[in-house]
Scaffold this motif. Structure first.
Motif, mmCIF file in Angstrom:
data_model
loop_
_atom_site.group_PDB
_atom_site.id
_atom_site.type_symbol
_atom_site.label_atom_id
_atom_site.label_comp_id
_atom_site.label_asym_id
_atom_site.label_seq_id
_atom_site.Cartn_x
_atom_site.Cartn_y
_atom_site.Cartn_z
ATOM 1 N N HIS A 57 0.823 -1.205 0.000
ATOM 2 C CA HIS A 57 0.000 0.000 0.000
ATOM 3 C C HIS A 57 0.860 1.260 0.000
ATOM 4 O O HIS A 57 0.412 2.323 -0.417
ATOM 5 N N ILE A 110 -14.581 -3.241 4.429
ATOM 6 C CA ILE A 110 -14.067 -1.948 4.884
ATOM 7 C C ILE A 110 -13.273 -1.270 3.765
ATOM 8 O O ILE A 110 -13.459 -0.090 3.462
ATOM 9 N N ILE A 127 -9.519 2.369 9.002
ATOM 10 C CA ILE A 127 -8.916 1.045 9.065
ATOM 11 C C ILE A 127 -8.042 0.943 10.297
ATOM 12 O O ILE A 127 -7.264 1.836 10.570
ATOM 13 N N GLU A 174 -2.760 -2.980 10.931
ATOM 14 C CA GLU A 174 -2.613 -3.614 9.637
ATOM 15 C C GLU A 174 -1.504 -2.964 8.838
ATOM 16 O O GLU A 174 -0.778 -3.609 8.129
ATOM 17 N N SER A 175 -1.411 -1.642 8.960
ATOM 18 C CA SER A 175 -0.443 -0.965 8.111
ATOM 19 C C SER A 175 0.961 -1.047 8.674
ATOM 20 O O SER A 175 1.924 -1.042 7.951
ATOM 21 N N ARG A 209 -6.274 9.689 6.152
ATOM 22 C CA ARG A 209 -7.248 8.613 6.219
ATOM 23 C C ARG A 209 -8.254 8.841 7.323
ATOM 24 O O ARG A 209 -9.392 8.466 7.231
#
Lengths: 619, 395
Positions: free
Chosen positions: A115, A167, B294, B298-299, B387
């Motif tokens: 990402h 999501i 989010i 996860e990131s 975000r």
């Protein structure tokens, strides 16, 4: 031919042409990628013009990206599907060089970015309109959130991105308001909530692929309220049943293509709701679904715009086919591939009524005889594609008819078309076809035992031929292959498995002439190390299958693998695993090449398991 | 209903109950006798004592006497076969005292207790008026309690381990079950005694729970009073270590909160948390510019306390969207305790909790090293890509 130019100090006459005119000239050179290469080698000014002209890039190696992007400054479409290793750093380079010019990027076969790289790309390339991220199974919702930053995005493909959930899709729905095409095939983490939000937020959606998603009527009813929806794919959506289709009555008036293959819970009752789409539906796919009988055919008879119907794998009745024949529309495409119950009577009644048929697929319709073929060739003279693999009851003469009458044919698949020695396809059949169908692009003559070099020589006249599959044709030799190589410069897929008489002598002309060859299967042939190594000069060679080659040695294999720089897939026998140095595997892995190991033992016969006989018994 | 009762139906009364009542009567008569003897003795010795004490003692005696006589009368009344339900003229007194007539088992600790620190009843003369307040309940109480007592713990279709849960369940059955008496905790003994319902008052002047208040709502037990006082009139000293926002003065409240804190894992970009995914999506569908947020772990690939720090920031901070998130990190107290431990729910039982003792709890902080990691890595943190801000996405 290069003109003899006057000495450098005076300008070339070509300089009188404005750049726009040269651009138009260059637009005509799209057919063969090597033409533009030779153009740019003419002179410095031509080189510069070509560098400014090129908008579409499909690099073969990611190592050269920086150089390529330095040269071509106006690239708007970047197809990186041949580069398996695209890292975040590569994406950084791309975003830095292409910036606002980049509109479309294809990352469908690359796996090594995350990402972070995507964020970078989206931030710098504000005009991105199309992104293909298929097969990115490791990408998670953070990547989806990064994509949501592409405000101008219109086409997005996330097929097989299994780690993305509702999501992430929610973020995309909110961020990419201009989305027109979205593919979520196999995105198993996405369900009603994510899809529903897409339906609510992305009102511009024209094309939606929701295959294999666990969606139900809840989101389907929301989707069918999209006013611009034209193309909907619901393959394998087991959550959709007859009641869900009632939502079709809500008034979706724009749907042109509907794919409901493998929807096990849909029967003709649900399909009767399709009547609301009578004015708009053009293509319908009901493969691997319910029985095609009179009731089903009647439920579809009101679809006045319908021109393409696919019924692969369905049980078909004669009355069903007759009812289809009675439709008022004239179908252009019909697929009855692997359908049980297709007889001469049924098929003939269809083809005689639908004279505009362009694509017909009757693969594995074993009961079809030359009678049907006569009717097909008589009636459907504008046939462009005919697939009749395993139509074992068709005799040789029938193929001649194809050559005689279907001059527009571009694609022909006659695999495995014989069961006994007398019947079946012969050289003369292929001759007829090759002469009659000069536009032929694809032909499959696998396991047609009587095909020899004569057929190949006649096929070499079809200059557009790009796919030749002649597996298990023992009479084919290197000279036939050489003819193909010389005549069919567009060749990109070649399958000569079990053609024992093809050896190194056939590889050399291929190496020389077939610069577009991407995929080759040489298993069981007589090619040795030498032949394999000579193929290394084909720079775009990506996939090789080399099982049971007697003349293959470990050292030769190593040399060949190292030399073929563009390889991404190699199918080898498992016995080589221990014979090759581990360093080689590391190196190739770093280059992005994967190995597929097969452990099957050598099988001398063409049809070792007697598939043909078994299938004949089953019918 | 009264007709069959008055027709002297011999099956309307329970002989066993009558025997109980008779033995009870006997006991009470003996008590009465002893009490009267005491009074007589006291009167003989009463010379050396102060007047007020004498008066109080006399009042005490009189009260005791009265209560025993009342019980005698009511029990005697229950011996009558025609008496079964509450609608009986003789039982008016018993009604007034909230006594059930059918089974008149009694416990001795019923009546007055003066040994509470919190004011309960100041003089017996108030008793009638006070209990008058309870007058409307006994009927239903009586009915329901008898049902309850008959079936207690055995025949109730849903069996409840905690009677609080039983009461909650009963509320669902309808209004008739919602009276205080119906929902009151049933007695452990199989027989229900003529209880006097004790109520407590909060000492804080002006509180609605104070007896002097116009709309006095009494508290039921001493523990209730204690909790109420702490909750309403004291400072909230204990803070939830997860969300850092909610404060409590009662430890039990804090523990209950922590059971649920952070359970909302669906987070919108505006900062609102939702307990369910479909609620989040409904919210986003409704408004422009909101996107799902989010979870950060996860990131960030690496594990470690800094990860949890982020997780706390973005998951549990319901008020502050992005920009202030870094600031929140800076605001942390640093008492240098073990960073891993602050996530354990068992972290809170460190000291004995009694009263309003100050209780050193690390709200949510880091050791020096991981904090410096935070500071140095802060530029990598999500806030920059917008975000979590609404601003990027809001039109």
């Amino acid at each position: 031919m290069k003109k003899q130019l006057v000495p450098e100090s005076s300008s070339s006459r070509f300089d009188l042409l404005s750049e726009e005119i040269v651009f138009i000239i260059l637009d005509f050179l799209n057919e063969n990628p090597l033409d533009k290469k030779s153009f740019s080698r003419v002179s410095r000014s031509f080189y510069a013009i070509e560098s400014r002209h090129r908008k579409f890039l499909k690099p073969l190696r990611s190592e050269h990206l920086t150089k390529i992007l330095n040269r071509y400054r106006f690239v708007s479409t970047l197809d990186l599907s041949m580069c398996p290793r695209i890292t975040d750093a590569s994406l950084g380079v791309i975003s830095g060089r292409c910036k606002e010019m980049l509109r479309s990027i294809n990352l469908s076969r690359s796996k090594f970015f995350s990402h972070v790289g995507l964020t970078n790309l989206v931030m710098n390339c504000g005009n991105l309109v199309e992104i293909d991220l298929s097969n990115a199974t490791e990408l998670k919702d953070s990547a989806a959130a990064a994509i949501a930053g592409a405000k101008n995005l219109e086409r997005l493909c996330l097929a097989r991105c299994k780690s993305i959930t509702d999501i992430g899709i929610g973020c995309i729905a909110v961020g990419c308001r201009k989305l027109r095409l979205l593919s979520l095939k196999w995105c198993l983490g996405v369900a009603d909530l994510g899809v529903g939000l897409i339906a609510v937020k992305c009102k511009e959606i024209r094309s939606l692929d929701l295959s294999y998603l666990p969606i139900t009527s809840k989101s389907l009813s929301q989707i069918l309220q999209l006013q611009q929806l034209e193309d909907l794919v619901l393959e394998g959506c087991f959550g959709i049943d007859d009641d869900s289709l009632a939502a079709l009555k809500l008034g979706c008036k724009s749907l042109q293509t509907l794919d409901m293959s493998s929807c096990q819970n849909v029967s003709h009752v649900g399909l009767s709701s399709l009547n609301s789409l009578a004015e708009c539906l053009q293509q319908l796919n009901l493969s691997y679904g319910s029985r095609v009988d009179r009731a089903l055919a009647d439920s579809l008879q009101n679809l006045s715009m319908l021109h393409s119907v696919k019924l692969d794998g369905c049980q078909v009745t004669c009355s069903g086919l007759k009812a289809i024949g009675n439709w008022c529309v004239s179908l252009k495409e019909l697929s009855l591939s692997k359908c049980m119950g297709v007889t001469d009577e049924g098929l003939s009644s269809v083809v005689t009524k639908h004279k505009d048929m362009k694509q017909l697929d009757i693969t594995c319709c074993r009961k079809i005889t030359h009678l049907s073929l006569a009717n097909i060739t008589n009636s459907c003279t504008s046939l462009v594609s005919l697939k009749m693999e395993s139509c074992t009851s068709v005799s040789a003469e029938a193929f001649v008819l194809i050559g005689q009458r279907c001059q527009f044919l571009e694609e022909l698949d006659v695999t495995d078309n014989e069961i006994d020695d007398d019947a079946g396809i012969t050289d003369s059949s292929i001759l007829a076809i090759a002469c009659g169908c000069p536009g032929l692009e694809m032909i499959n003559i696998a396991y047609c035992e009587f095909i020899s070099d004569r057929s190949l020589k006649s096929l070499s006249k079809c200059s557009k031929l790009n796919t030749l599959e002649s597996r298990g044709c023992p009479l084919i030799t290197s000279s036939g292959l050489a003819a193909i190589a010389v005549g069919c410069k567009q060749l990109f897929k070649l399958d000569i498995k079990k053609c024992r008489n093809v050896d190194d002598a056939g590889m050399i002309p291929l190496a020389h002439f077939s610069q577009n060859l991407k995929q080759i299967n040489l298993s069981y042939s007589s090619v040795t190390d030498v032949g394999l190594l000579s193929l290394a000069s084909i720079s775009c060679l990506q996939s090789i299958t080399i099982l049971h080659l007697e003349g293959l040695t470990p050292s030769g294999l190593v040399a060949a693998l190292l030399a073929c720089g563009g390889l991404i897939k190699v199918k080898l026998h498992a016995s080589f695993k221990s014979l090759l140095p581990p360093l080689l595997f590391e190196h190739l892995d770093a280059r992005g090449c994967t190995f597929q190991w097969r452990a099957k033992t050598f099988q001398a016969e063409l049809d070792p398991k007697c598939w043909k006989l078994q299938l004949a018994d089953a019918e | 209903m009264s007709d069959p009762q008055e027709s002297n139906n011999t099956q309307d009364w329970d002989p066993r109950a009558m025997l109980n009542n008779l033995s009870f009567l006997e006991k009470k008569i003996h008590q009465l006798q002893d009490l009267v003897h005491v009074i007589v003795r006291r009167r003989a010795q009463s010379t050396g004592q102060a007047d007020e004490i004498l008066v109080q003692q006399q009042q005490l005696m009189t009260a005791d006497l009265t209560s025993i006589i009342v019980q005698l009368i009511s029990t005697a009344g229950s011996l009558l076969p025609s008496v079964k339900q509450t609608l009986c003229p003789e039982s008016s007194i018993s009604q007034q005292f909230g006594v059930t007539n059918q089974t008149a088992g009694v416990s001795d600790n019923v009546v007055f207790q003066h040994n509470n620190s919190v004011n309960k009843l100041e003089d017996p003369s108030d008793m009638t008026g006070f209990f008058g307040a309870e007058q409307n309940c006994p009927i239903e109480d009586h009915e329901m309690k008898s049902d309850d007592d008959a079936d207690e713990g055995e025949n109730l279709p849903p069996g409840f381990k905690r009677d609080a849960n039983l009461r909650m369940h009963m509320r669902g059955h309808g209004d008739e079950y919602k009276t205080p008496a119906a929902l009151a905790k049933p007695h452990k003994e199989s027989s229900s005694e003529p209880i006097l319902i004790k109520r407590y008052s909060c000492p804080y002047i002006g509180c609605k729970r104070n007896k002097d208040h116009k709309k006095f709502q009494p508290l039921k037990t001493i523990l209730c009073v204690k909790n109420h006082y702490k909750r309403t009139h004291c400072d909230k000293t204990y803070t939830c270590s997860r969300c850092n926002t909610k404060k409590f003065s009662v430890i039990a409240d804090l523990k209950t909160h922590e059971k649920h804190c952070g359970r909302d894992k669906w987070l919108c970009s505006c900062g609102t948390t939702f307990s369910r995914k479909d609620k989040l999506f409904g919210h986003i569908a409704l408004f422009q510019g909101h996107t799902p947020a989010i979870p950060v772990e996860e990131s960030k690939g690496s594990a470690g306390p800094s990860n949890k720090v982020e997780q706390l920031e973005f998951k549990y901070k319901s008020d502050a969207p992005s920009g202030s998130s870094c600031r929140n990190v800076m605001d942390l107290e640093r008492s240098g305790e073990d960073p891993i431990s602050y996530f354990s729910p068992l972290n809170f039982e460190t000291s004995g909790i009694d009263g309003f003792q100050e209780f050193p709890r690390p709200p949510f902080e880091d050791s020096e090293s991981s904090f410096s990691f935070l500071l140095s890595g802060s530029c990598d943190y999500p806030p920059k890509n917008g975000r979590y801000t609404g601003s990027n996405d809001m039109e």
